[in-house]
Scaffold this motif. Structure first.
Motif, PDB file in Angstrom:
ATOM      1  N   THR A  23       0.726  -0.919   0.230  1.00  0.00           N
ATOM      2  CA  THR A  23       0.334   0.069   0.162  1.00  0.00           C
ATOM      3  C   THR A  23       0.781   0.948  -0.376  1.00  0.00           C
ATOM      4  N   ARG A  24       0.599   2.077  -0.095  1.00  0.00           N
ATOM      5  CA  ARG A  24       1.288   3.736  -0.285  1.00  0.00           C
ATOM      6  C   ARG A  24       1.013   4.267   1.618  1.00  0.00           C
ATOM      7  N   SER A  51       8.526  12.616  -2.226  1.00  0.00           N
ATOM      8  CA  SER A  51       7.271  11.255  -2.318  1.00  0.00           C
ATOM      9  C   SER A  51       6.125  11.561  -0.962  1.00  0.00           C
ATOM     10  N   HIS A  53       3.119  12.386   1.036  1.00  0.00           N
ATOM     11  CA  HIS A  53       2.076  13.479   0.151  1.00  0.00           C
ATOM     12  C   HIS A  53       1.156  13.561   1.882  1.00  0.00           C
ATOM     13  N   TYR A  67       1.091   8.828   4.059  1.00  0.00           N
ATOM     14  CA  TYR A  67       0.562   8.539   2.929  1.00  0.00           C
ATOM     15  C   TYR A  67       1.832   8.990   1.624  1.00  0.00           C
ATOM     16  N   VAL A  69       2.964   9.536  -2.285  1.00  0.00           N
ATOM     17  CA  VAL A  69       2.045   9.316  -4.077  1.00  0.00           C
ATOM     18  C   VAL A  69       1.998   8.218  -4.680  1.00  0.00           C
ATOM     19  N   ASN A  70       2.849   7.207  -4.524  1.00  0.00           N
ATOM     20  CA  ASN A  70       2.590   4.984  -4.724  1.00  0.00           C
ATOM     21  C   ASN A  70       3.454   4.796  -3.831  1.00  0.00           C
ATOM     22  N   ILE A  71       3.222   3.781  -4.301  1.00  0.00           N
ATOM     23  CA  ILE A  71       3.310   2.504  -3.326  1.00  0.00           C
ATOM     24  C   ILE A  71       4.674   1.607  -3.981  1.00  0.00           C
ATOM     25  N   GLU A  72       5.227   2.610  -4.855  1.00  0.00           N
ATOM     26  CA  GLU A  72       6.660   2.349  -5.037  1.00  0.00           C
ATOM     27  C   GLU A  72       7.874   3.053  -4.297  1.00  0.00           C
ATOM     28  N   ASP A  73       7.120   4.433  -3.783  1.00  0.00           N
ATOM     29  CA  ASP A  73       8.148   4.974  -3.383  1.00  0.00           C
ATOM     30  C   ASP A  73       7.958   4.743  -1.538  1.00  0.00           C
TER      31      ASP A  73
END
Length: 81
Positions: A23-24, A51, A53, A67, A69-73
């Motif tokens: 999850t992000r 990254s 948020h 939180y 920005v994306n799962i990879e971050d």
């Protein structure tokens, strides 16, 4: 494992393993009541650049959600920390 299928009182014991899903969001426990949102945000940004948020702190439960920005971050930041 030997308790799986047995009862404790009226409660049936069932052993199971869940699958983790990336999850992000990173969950933090044991967060100080005095910790500021901005400090936590700056701390994570120092590891993960831009990254992050949002940061939310539950002061009653002493927990925080970070939180990304994306799962990879989120994965990369968790690995760095």
């Amino acid at each position: 494992r030997c308790m799986s299928g047995k009862c404790i009182g009226n409660n049936l014991i069932k052993l199971g393993f869940g699958k983790s899903k990336p999850t992000r969001v990173l969950w933090l426990d044991g967060v100080s009541e005095q910790l500021k949102d901005t400090y936590l945000l700056d701390y994570f940004k120092s590891y993960c650049e831009n990254s992050v948020h949002q940061v939310l702190i539950d002061r009653v439960k002493c927990q925080a959600l970070v939180y990304f920005v994306n799962i990879e971050d989120a994965k990369l930041c968790a690995d760095k920390i």
